[in-house]
Design a protein around this motif. Structure first.
Motif, PDB file in Angstrom:
ATOM      1  N   VAL A 162      38.219  -5.195 -92.297  1.00 23.16           N
ATOM      2  CA  VAL A 162      39.082  -4.015 -91.864  1.00 23.16           C
ATOM      3  C   VAL A 162      38.715  -2.765 -93.637  1.00 23.16           C
ATOM      4  CG1 VAL A 162      40.187  -4.848 -93.504  1.00 23.16           C
ATOM      5  CG2 VAL A 162      41.305  -3.202 -91.423  1.00 23.16           C
ATOM      6  N   GLN A 163      38.110  -3.238 -94.494  1.00 20.77           N
ATOM      7  CA  GLN A 163      37.971  -1.819 -95.424  1.00 20.77           C
ATOM      8  C   GLN A 163      37.047  -1.133 -94.765  1.00 20.77           C
ATOM      9  OE1 GLN A 163      39.273  -4.424 -99.722  1.00 20.77           O
ATOM     10  NE2 GLN A 163      37.042  -4.281 -98.765  1.00 20.77           N
ATOM     11  N   TYR A 164      36.143  -1.103 -94.286  1.00 25.98           N
ATOM     12  CA  TYR A 164      34.918  -0.698 -93.134  1.00 25.98           C
ATOM     13  C   TYR A 164      35.489   0.060 -92.427  1.00 25.98           C
ATOM     14  CZ  TYR A 164      30.473  -1.611 -95.147  1.00 25.98           C
ATOM     15  OH  TYR A 164      29.623  -2.086 -96.805  1.00 25.98           O
ATOM     16  N   GLY A 165      36.456  -0.116 -91.680  1.00 26.15           N
ATOM     17  CA  GLY A 165      37.478   0.602 -90.778  1.00 26.15           C
ATOM     18  C   GLY A 165      36.990  -0.149 -89.586  1.00 26.15           C
ATOM     19  N   TYR A 166      37.535  -1.006 -89.417  1.00 29.25           N
ATOM     20  CA  TYR A 166      37.287  -1.555 -87.696  1.00 29.25           C
ATOM     21  C   TYR A 166      38.595  -2.414 -87.517  1.00 29.25           C
ATOM     22  CZ  TYR A 166      32.673  -0.747 -87.612  1.00 29.25           C
ATOM     23  OH  TYR A 166      31.149  -0.474 -87.530  1.00 29.25           O
ATOM     24  N   PRO A 167      39.059  -2.366 -86.939  1.00 34.21           N
ATOM     25  CA  PRO A 167      39.896  -3.297 -86.524  1.00 34.21           C
ATOM     26  C   PRO A 167      39.390  -4.916 -86.577  1.00 34.21           C
ATOM     27  CG  PRO A 167      40.120  -0.928 -84.627  1.00 34.21           C
ATOM     28  CD  PRO A 167      39.007  -1.348 -85.465  1.00 34.21           C
ATOM     29  N   VAL A 168      40.229  -5.716 -86.631  1.00 31.26           N
ATOM     30  CA  VAL A 168      39.921  -7.067 -86.968  1.00 31.26           C
ATOM     31  C   VAL A 168      40.433  -8.620 -86.010  1.00 31.26           C
ATOM     32  CG1 VAL A 168      38.823  -9.177 -88.244  1.00 31.26           C
ATOM     33  CG2 VAL A 168      39.289  -6.671 -88.471  1.00 31.26           C
ATOM     34  N   LEU A 169      39.979  -9.179 -84.751  1.00 30.87           N
ATOM     35  CA  LEU A 169      40.827 -10.149 -84.042  1.00 30.87           C
ATOM     36  C   LEU A 169      40.182 -11.034 -84.575  1.00 30.87           C
ATOM     37  CD1 LEU A 169      40.730  -8.674 -80.737  1.00 30.87           C
ATOM     38  CD2 LEU A 169      42.742  -8.451 -82.518  1.00 30.87           C
ATOM     39  N   VAL A 170      40.810 -11.822 -85.014  1.00 30.77           N
ATOM     40  CA  VAL A 170      40.175 -13.596 -85.241  1.00 30.77           C
ATOM     41  C   VAL A 170      41.006 -14.780 -84.914  1.00 30.77           C
ATOM     42  CG1 VAL A 170      40.348 -15.678 -86.993  1.00 30.77           C
ATOM     43  CG2 VAL A 170      40.188 -12.508 -87.824  1.00 30.77           C
ATOM     44  N   PRO A 171      40.163 -14.726 -83.391  1.00 30.86           N
ATOM     45  CA  PRO A 171      40.800 -16.096 -82.211  1.00 30.86           C
ATOM     46  C   PRO A 171      40.835 -17.505 -83.589  1.00 30.86           C
ATOM     47  CG  PRO A 171      38.791 -15.596 -81.716  1.00 30.86           C
ATOM     48  CD  PRO A 171      39.475 -14.746 -83.071  1.00 30.86           C
ATOM     49  N   ARG A 172      42.145 -17.945 -83.719  1.00 26.01           N
ATOM     50  CA  ARG A 172      42.577 -19.174 -84.523  1.00 26.01           C
ATOM     51  C   ARG A 172      41.714 -20.048 -83.712  1.00 26.01           C
ATOM     52  NH1 ARG A 172      47.480 -19.513 -86.012  1.00 26.01           N
ATOM     53  NH2 ARG A 172      48.236 -17.991 -85.488  1.00 26.01           N
ATOM     54  N   ASP A 189      47.509 -14.736 -93.735  1.00 23.24           N
ATOM     55  CA  ASP A 189      47.068 -13.760 -94.663  1.00 23.24           C
ATOM     56  C   ASP A 189      46.671 -13.128 -94.226  1.00 23.24           C
ATOM     57  OD1 ASP A 189      48.196 -13.601 -97.625  1.00 23.24           O
ATOM     58  OD2 ASP A 189      45.980 -13.128 -98.025  1.00 23.24           O
ATOM     59  N   MET A 190      45.539 -13.743 -93.857  1.00 24.72           N
ATOM     60  CA  MET A 190      45.125 -12.493 -92.780  1.00 24.72           C
ATOM     61  C   MET A 190      46.004 -11.988 -91.942  1.00 24.72           C
ATOM     62  SD  MET A 190      40.853 -14.254 -92.203  1.00 24.72           S
ATOM     63  CE  MET A 190      41.559 -15.872 -91.019  1.00 24.72           C
ATOM     64  N   ASP A 191      46.477 -12.410 -90.333  1.00 26.32           N
ATOM     65  CA  ASP A 191      46.940 -11.551 -89.935  1.00 26.32           C
ATOM     66  C   ASP A 191      48.248 -10.773 -90.241  1.00 26.32           C
ATOM     67  OD1 ASP A 191      47.718 -11.999 -87.200  1.00 26.32           O
ATOM     68  OD2 ASP A 191      49.838 -13.330 -88.260  1.00 26.32           O
ATOM     69  N   GLN A 192      48.518 -10.949 -91.776  1.00 22.30           N
ATOM     70  CA  GLN A 192      49.401 -10.418 -92.229  1.00 22.30           C
ATOM     71  C   GLN A 192      49.040  -8.830 -93.104  1.00 22.30           C
ATOM     72  OE1 GLN A 192      53.043 -10.881 -92.155  1.00 22.30           O
ATOM     73  NE2 GLN A 192      52.777 -12.166 -91.341  1.00 22.30           N
ATOM     74  N   LYS A 193      47.884  -9.374 -93.785  1.00 20.50           N
ATOM     75  CA  LYS A 193      47.590  -7.900 -94.256  1.00 20.50           C
ATOM     76  C   LYS A 193      46.234  -7.834 -93.331  1.00 20.50           C
ATOM     77  CE  LYS A 193      48.581 -10.522 -98.597  1.00 20.50           C
ATOM     78  NZ  LYS A 193      48.808 -10.753 -99.832  1.00 20.50           N
ATOM     79  N   TYR A 194      45.305  -8.269 -93.035  1.00 26.09           N
ATOM     80  CA  TYR A 194      43.532  -7.646 -92.694  1.00 26.09           C
ATOM     81  C   TYR A 194      43.550  -7.445 -90.903  1.00 26.09           C
ATOM     82  CZ  TYR A 194      43.663  -8.198 -97.810  1.00 26.09           C
ATOM     83  OH  TYR A 194      44.249  -8.843 -98.640  1.00 26.09           O
ATOM     84  N   GLY A 195      43.858  -8.317 -90.071  1.00 29.06           N
ATOM     85  CA  GLY A 195      43.321  -7.831 -88.601  1.00 29.06           C
ATOM     86  C   GLY A 195      44.578  -8.894 -88.057  1.00 29.06           C
ATOM     87  N   ASP A 196      44.694  -9.344 -86.679  1.00 26.61           N
ATOM     88  CA  ASP A 196      45.227 -10.282 -86.100  1.00 26.61           C
ATOM     89  C   ASP A 196      44.761 -11.556 -85.888  1.00 26.61           C
ATOM     90  OD1 ASP A 196      46.812  -7.965 -85.224  1.00 26.61           O
ATOM     91  OD2 ASP A 196      46.254  -7.508 -83.907  1.00 26.61           O
ATOM     92  N   VAL A 197      45.297 -12.525 -86.120  1.00 26.85           N
ATOM     93  CA  VAL A 197      45.504 -14.123 -85.665  1.00 26.85           C
ATOM     94  C   VAL A 197      46.347 -14.645 -84.428  1.00 26.85           C
ATOM     95  CG1 VAL A 197      45.161 -16.164 -86.894  1.00 26.85           C
ATOM     96  CG2 VAL A 197      44.904 -14.341 -88.055  1.00 26.85           C
ATOM     97  N   VAL A 198      44.880 -14.432 -83.422  1.00 25.20           N
ATOM     98  CA  VAL A 198      45.392 -14.208 -81.730  1.00 25.20           C
ATOM     99  C   VAL A 198      44.703 -15.713 -81.669  1.00 25.20           C
ATOM    100  CG1 VAL A 198      45.844 -12.083 -81.673  1.00 25.20           C
ATOM    101  CG2 VAL A 198      43.584 -12.993 -81.347  1.00 25.20           C
TER     102      VAL A 198
END
Length: 221
Positions: A162-172, A189-198
């Motif tokens: 995300v700091q490099y500018g990419y939207p991030v998805l994390v499949p749980r 924490d990741m879902d709140q701040k850095y990407g979508d945990v889905v």
């Protein structure tokens, strides 16, 4: 007493947890699903069968679409084993030596010769590697991060992505850790701040909305 609902409410009121946009060319980054993490025969390993098989399912669809796929592995040479600060803190990681089975990608993921392999010595797949340049050259505009461990290298990779500018998805379904506490805390924490945990099914549905590529058209002709 703090409860999950009250914690979520605090984060929501502070403006966290918003959903990220999804691009037209996601890349899948498989973080450290090597035998040193997925084989319980090794002290650093744990039973990650479910997330590994879920990641294999994701990779099958990504490959059909001709999307960029990246694997990472941690591997140290003898000089690094004796000097790196991280290995003084996490001494068990010193077993991940170049050329050993521990650093090989789990065969259930069937990595292909044309798929990029990042060999790293730190937590993040981006730190000290050419991953950012590779993603740019591959035309990626979103990243889907899977692998191990949720609280370590997955989280570090997500933060840097995300700091490099990419939207991030994390499949749980596709990430794993050695213990449930760190796993769940870092997913939150990741879902709140850095990407979508889905869920994985959400990611697969998203991939189903992407334009058909030449690779897919040829595969299904």
């Amino acid at each position: 007493m703090d409860t999950p609902s009250s914690t979520a409410r605090v984060y929501d009121q502070a403006g966290f947890g918003r959903r990220v946009p999804r691009g037209a060319r996601p890349a899948v980054i498989v973080v450290d699903f090597s035998y040193g993490f997925t084989d319980r025969a090794y002290p650093t390993g744990a039973d990650m069968t479910g997330p590994v098989l879920a990641t294999a399912r994701l990779l099958g669809r990504a490959r059909e679409l001709g999307l960029p796929v990246v694997f990472t592995t941690i591997a140290y040479d003898p000089g690094q084993v004796g000097t790196l600060a991280w290995l003084r803190k996490a001494t068990g990681m010193a077993a991940l030596t170049l050329g050993s089975r521990l650093v090989e990608i789990d065969g259930r993921l069937a990595p292909r010769p044309e798929e990029h392999l990042v060999v790293k010595t730190g937590a993040s797949a981006f730190f000290g590697t050419a991953l950012a340049a590779y993603l740019t050259s591959a035309g990626a505009d979103t990243v889907v991060v899977t692998g191990a461990t949720t609280s370590g290298c997955v989280r570090a990779t997500v933060v840097d992505a995300v700091q490099y500018g990419y939207p991030v998805l994390v499949p749980r379904d596709c990430v794993a850790d050695r213990a449930p506490g760190p796993h769940e805390a870092n997913l939150f924490d990741m879902d709140q701040k850095y990407g979508d945990v889905v869920d994985l099914d959400d990611v697969l549905s998203y991939l189903g909305t992407l334009p058909t590529t030449t690779a897919e058209a040829e595969a299904h002709a």
